[in-house]
Design a protein around this motif. Structure first.
Motif, short mmCIF file in Angstrom:
data_model
loop_
_atom_site.label_atom_id
_atom_site.label_comp_id
_atom_site.label_asym_id
_atom_site.label_seq_id
_atom_site.Cartn_x
_atom_site.Cartn_y
_atom_site.Cartn_z
N GLU A 1 7.30 -27.84 14.93
CA GLU A 1 5.33 -28.45 15.52
C GLU A 1 5.69 -29.85 16.00
N ASP B 1 6.41 -36.21 9.00
CA ASP B 1 6.93 -35.19 8.73
C ASP B 1 8.26 -35.34 9.43
N ASN C 1 10.79 -34.00 10.14
CA ASN C 1 11.87 -33.48 9.48
C ASN C 1 11.87 -31.99 10.16
N ASN C 2 10.29 -31.66 10.37
CA ASN C 2 9.81 -30.83 11.16
C ASN C 2 9.87 -30.52 12.47
#
Length: 99
Positions: free
Chosen positions: A19, A13, A15-16
């Motif tokens: 968090e 993930d 590009n998140n």
């Protein structure tokens, strides 16, 4: 984004930027061992200090100019919360079990 320690260590993930955590079964000692010393235990339970350079390396081809700018913004926010260990260039992440 999160570091997965299930077999090979990977960054998922990517590009998140809202968090950051580590997904694995086990405790801090197991995570430190799996990350070949590029992490260290935190004073807080179920947390680790992760080398910032390791995150960049695991990002691989995703780590272009835009990604780097967003990652730097994430680190700046983390610094306001006390989640950056500047002398050791590490960011704090909590350990989350898979699933």
């Amino acid at each position: 984004m999160y570091i997965s320690i299930a077999g090979p260590v990977t960054l998922e993930d990517v590009n998140n930027f809202g968090e950051f955590h580590v997904v694995m079964d086990g405790d801090e000692a197991a995570a430190v061992a799996a990350l070949d010393g590029r992490a260290g235990p935190s004073q807080r339970d179920n947390h680790l200090w992760i080398d910032i350079a390791l995150v960049r390396e695991l990002a691989g081809d995703a780590a272009g100019t835009e990604w780097e700018a967003r990652f730097e913004a994430m680190l700046a926010y983390a610094a306001t919360k006390g989640w950056i260990d500047e002398p050791n260039d590490r960011v704090e992440a909590h350990i989350q079990p898979p699933g």
